[in-house]
Design a protein around this motif. Structure first.
Motif, PDB file in Angstrom:
ATOM      1  N   LEU A   8       0.837  -1.199   0.000  1.00  0.00           N
ATOM      2  CA  LEU A   8       0.000   0.000   0.000  1.00  0.00           C
ATOM      3  C   LEU A   8       0.873   1.251   0.000  1.00  0.00           C
ATOM      4  O   LEU A   8       2.011   1.240   0.494  1.00  0.00           O
ATOM      5  CB  LEU A   8      -0.929  -0.009   1.217  1.00  0.00           C
ATOM      6  N   PRO A   9       0.367   2.342  -0.533  1.00  0.00           N
ATOM      7  CA  PRO A   9       1.204   3.545  -0.682  1.00  0.00           C
ATOM      8  C   PRO A   9       1.568   4.171   0.660  1.00  0.00           C
ATOM      9  O   PRO A   9       0.817   4.089   1.635  1.00  0.00           O
ATOM     10  CB  PRO A   9       0.326   4.485  -1.507  1.00  0.00           C
ATOM     11  N   GLY A  10       2.750   4.761   0.692  1.00  0.00           N
ATOM     12  CA  GLY A  10       3.165   5.531   1.856  1.00  0.00           C
ATOM     13  C   GLY A  10       3.974   4.778   2.874  1.00  0.00           C
ATOM     14  O   GLY A  10       4.640   5.368   3.713  1.00  0.00           O
ATOM     15  N   GLY A  11       3.959   3.431   2.814  1.00  0.00           N
ATOM     16  CA  GLY A  11       4.718   2.655   3.771  1.00  0.00           C
ATOM     17  C   GLY A  11       4.043   2.570   5.129  1.00  0.00           C
ATOM     18  O   GLY A  11       3.192   3.370   5.478  1.00  0.00           O
ATOM     19  N   ARG A  12       4.449   1.588   5.897  1.00  0.00           N
ATOM     20  CA  ARG A  12       3.892   1.388   7.231  1.00  0.00           C
ATOM     21  C   ARG A  12       4.484   2.397   8.202  1.00  0.00           C
ATOM     22  O   ARG A  12       5.613   2.855   8.011  1.00  0.00           O
ATOM     23  CB  ARG A  12       4.182  -0.040   7.706  1.00  0.00           C
ATOM     24  N   PRO A  13       3.754   2.725   9.278  1.00  0.00           N
ATOM     25  CA  PRO A  13       2.421   2.214   9.651  1.00  0.00           C
ATOM     26  C   PRO A  13       1.327   2.871   8.824  1.00  0.00           C
ATOM     27  O   PRO A  13       1.365   4.071   8.554  1.00  0.00           O
ATOM     28  CB  PRO A  13       2.301   2.606  11.122  1.00  0.00           C
ATOM     29  N   TYR A  14       0.362   2.057   8.377  1.00  0.00           N
ATOM     30  CA  TYR A  14      -0.750   2.563   7.590  1.00  0.00           C
ATOM     31  C   TYR A  14      -1.785   3.212   8.501  1.00  0.00           C
ATOM     32  O   TYR A  14      -2.025   2.756   9.621  1.00  0.00           O
ATOM     33  CB  TYR A  14      -1.431   1.426   6.826  1.00  0.00           C
ATOM     34  N   SER A  15      -2.442   4.218   7.979  1.00  0.00           N
ATOM     35  CA  SER A  15      -3.571   4.798   8.695  1.00  0.00           C
ATOM     36  C   SER A  15      -4.803   3.918   8.501  1.00  0.00           C
ATOM     37  O   SER A  15      -4.926   3.189   7.499  1.00  0.00           O
ATOM     38  CB  SER A  15      -3.866   6.205   8.191  1.00  0.00           C
ATOM     39  N   LEU A  16      -5.728   3.986   9.451  1.00  0.00           N
ATOM     40  CA  LEU A  16      -6.972   3.250   9.312  1.00  0.00           C
ATOM     41  C   LEU A  16      -7.740   3.697   8.078  1.00  0.00           C
ATOM     42  O   LEU A  16      -8.366   2.887   7.387  1.00  0.00           O
ATOM     43  CB  LEU A  16      -7.834   3.441  10.562  1.00  0.00           C
ATOM     44  N   GLU A  17      -7.676   4.988   7.789  1.00  0.00           N
ATOM     45  CA  GLU A  17      -8.387   5.515   6.617  1.00  0.00           C
ATOM     46  C   GLU A  17      -7.851   4.887   5.336  1.00  0.00           C
ATOM     47  O   GLU A  17      -8.616   4.530   4.432  1.00  0.00           O
ATOM     48  CB  GLU A  17      -8.262   7.033   6.568  1.00  0.00           C
ATOM     49  N   ALA A  58     -16.964  -9.125   2.828  1.00  0.00           N
ATOM     50  CA  ALA A  58     -18.295  -8.957   2.252  1.00  0.00           C
ATOM     51  C   ALA A  58     -18.198  -8.617   0.774  1.00  0.00           C
ATOM     52  O   ALA A  58     -19.031  -7.889   0.238  1.00  0.00           O
ATOM     53  CB  ALA A  58     -19.063  -7.874   3.001  1.00  0.00           C
ATOM     54  N   CYS A  59     -17.183  -9.162   0.105  1.00  0.00           N
ATOM     55  CA  CYS A  59     -16.958  -8.903  -1.322  1.00  0.00           C
ATOM     56  C   CYS A  59     -16.607 -10.226  -1.990  1.00  0.00           C
ATOM     57  O   CYS A  59     -15.442 -10.645  -1.981  1.00  0.00           O
ATOM     58  CB  CYS A  59     -15.830  -7.888  -1.498  1.00  0.00           C
ATOM     59  N   PRO A  60     -17.586 -10.924  -2.569  1.00  0.00           N
ATOM     60  CA  PRO A  60     -17.280 -12.214  -3.203  1.00  0.00           C
ATOM     61  C   PRO A  60     -16.218 -12.123  -4.280  1.00  0.00           C
ATOM     62  O   PRO A  60     -15.471 -13.082  -4.499  1.00  0.00           O
ATOM     63  CB  PRO A  60     -18.637 -12.641  -3.783  1.00  0.00           C
ATOM     64  N   ARG A  61     -16.104 -10.954  -4.944  1.00  0.00           N
ATOM     65  CA  ARG A  61     -15.091 -10.808  -5.988  1.00  0.00           C
ATOM     66  C   ARG A  61     -13.683 -11.069  -5.451  1.00  0.00           C
ATOM     67  O   ARG A  61     -12.781 -11.454  -6.207  1.00  0.00           O
ATOM     68  CB  ARG A  61     -15.156  -9.398  -6.575  1.00  0.00           C
ATOM     69  N   ALA A  62     -13.455 -10.853  -4.159  1.00  0.00           N
ATOM     70  CA  ALA A  62     -12.121 -11.051  -3.592  1.00  0.00           C
ATOM     71  C   ALA A  62     -11.596 -12.450  -3.889  1.00  0.00           C
ATOM     72  O   ALA A  62     -10.386 -12.639  -4.060  1.00  0.00           O
ATOM     73  CB  ALA A  62     -12.150 -10.805  -2.089  1.00  0.00           C
ATOM     74  N   ALA A  63     -12.485 -13.440  -3.957  1.00  0.00           N
ATOM     75  CA  ALA A  63     -12.043 -14.812  -4.223  1.00  0.00           C
ATOM     76  C   ALA A  63     -11.359 -14.924  -5.576  1.00  0.00           C
ATOM     77  O   ALA A  63     -10.414 -15.709  -5.749  1.00  0.00           O
ATOM     78  CB  ALA A  63     -13.240 -15.761  -4.157  1.00  0.00           C
ATOM     79  N   ASN A 115     -10.239  -4.580  -0.420  1.00  0.00           N
ATOM     80  CA  ASN A 115     -11.095  -5.132  -1.470  1.00  0.00           C
ATOM     81  C   ASN A 115     -11.359  -4.116  -2.574  1.00  0.00           C
ATOM     82  O   ASN A 115     -12.495  -3.913  -3.020  1.00  0.00           O
ATOM     83  CB  ASN A 115     -12.403  -5.672  -0.878  1.00  0.00           C
ATOM     84  N   ARG A 116     -10.252  -3.500  -3.015  1.00  0.00           N
ATOM     85  CA  ARG A 116     -10.297  -2.535  -4.110  1.00  0.00           C
ATOM     86  C   ARG A 116      -9.153  -2.822  -5.078  1.00  0.00           C
ATOM     87  O   ARG A 116      -8.048  -3.173  -4.634  1.00  0.00           O
ATOM     88  CB  ARG A 116     -10.148  -1.096  -3.606  1.00  0.00           C
ATOM     89  N   PRO A 117      -9.363  -2.663  -6.396  1.00  0.00           N
ATOM     90  CA  PRO A 117      -8.245  -2.788  -7.333  1.00  0.00           C
ATOM     91  C   PRO A 117      -7.124  -1.828  -6.957  1.00  0.00           C
ATOM     92  O   PRO A 117      -7.367  -0.679  -6.601  1.00  0.00           O
ATOM     93  CB  PRO A 117      -8.879  -2.404  -8.677  1.00  0.00           C
TER      94      PRO A 117
END
Length: 249
Positions: A139-148, A165-170, A155-157
């Motif tokens: 994920l962008p920015g490096g850890r530690p990640y913000s909750l936001e 709660a996203c069947p597409r994740a499978a 579950n996003r491209p």
């Protein structure tokens, strides 16, 4: 047929949100995500309920021979329905879990990994292939990640994928198959165990070889955490290791 041995230990003082379920030809390992304090989970069932329900919902597809991504997609859909109408599944902190699956299908071992619970394949020539979904680390920015950030990227491209709660994740899971004849065995881990390799310097080959005695791995995790601390996050996490071998017959 598979032979499965496993050990699982909760972080001290907490309920275990890891879960293992095995059948004659398959094993499921799940690592539930603990909601951050103050985050709206939108659900009163809790993470232990989620991993139990999701594991049980995987059984029909695993037993019926469905491709593993299809089995997981159907299980996520069934688990969403099991929440009932009282839960807000669109809430940013809705319960979620990583997924690691292995299933023997004739002369092949099918595997699937979603998020950071890897499957490690120990080949007869001594090589270890670690199937690990590292998108959470990218994920962008490096850890530690913000909750936001985590909520926005779950579950996003371009983000990361978990069973929630996203069947597409499978369909975003890493999956494949390898001939059983090429393998000594396979190991499935939650990230409470992989910190031995990722944080404490144990070689993956050694970690996988040790999975045949999973209780010892869990004891070593706790020893290392107390002796050396952790680079980030909580000192102790739920820790689960499963070892898969292939008895004759």
């Amino acid at each position: 047929m598979l032979r499965v041995s496993f050990a699982s230990a909760a972080a001290p003082g907490r309920a275990n949100e890891d879960y293992v379920l095995a059948g004659p030809s398959w094993v499921v390992l799940l690592d539930g995500a603990t909601p951050a304090p103050g985050v709206d989970a939108g659900c009163d069932h809790g993470v232990p309920w989620l991993v139990r329900t999701l594991a049980a919902a995987l059984v029909p597809g695993l037993e019926g021979g469905a491709p593993l991504p299809e089995a997981l997609e159907a299980a996520i859909t069934a688990t969403m329905a099991a929440h009932g109408g009282s839960c807000d599944l669109a809430a940013p902190g809705s319960p979620s879990a990583t997924v690691a699956l292995a299933r023997r299908r004739g002369d092949l071992l099918d595997y699937l990994v979603l998020c950071d619970s890897p499957v490690a394949l120990w080949r007869r020539d001594g090589r270890v292939t670690v199937v690990r979904d590292d998108r959470l680390d990218q994920l962008p920015g490096g850890r530690p990640y913000s909750l936001e950030l985590v909520n926005a990227m779950r579950n996003r491209p371009g983000g990361f994928w978990v069973a929630s709660a996203c069947p597409r994740a499978a369909r975003e899971a890493l999956s494949g198959a390898v001939p059983v004849r090429e393998l000594r065995g396979a190991a499935l881990f939650t990230d409470g165990v992989t910190r031995l390799a990722e944080w404490y310097g144990r070689a993956w080959e050694s970690l996988v070889a040790g999975a045949a005695e999973p209780e010892r791995l869990l004891a070593e995790v706790r020893e290392q955490e107390l002796a050396r601390g952790v680079p980030r996050g909580k000192l102790h996490d739920d820790a689960t290791a499963a070892w898969v071998s292939f008895p004759p017959g």
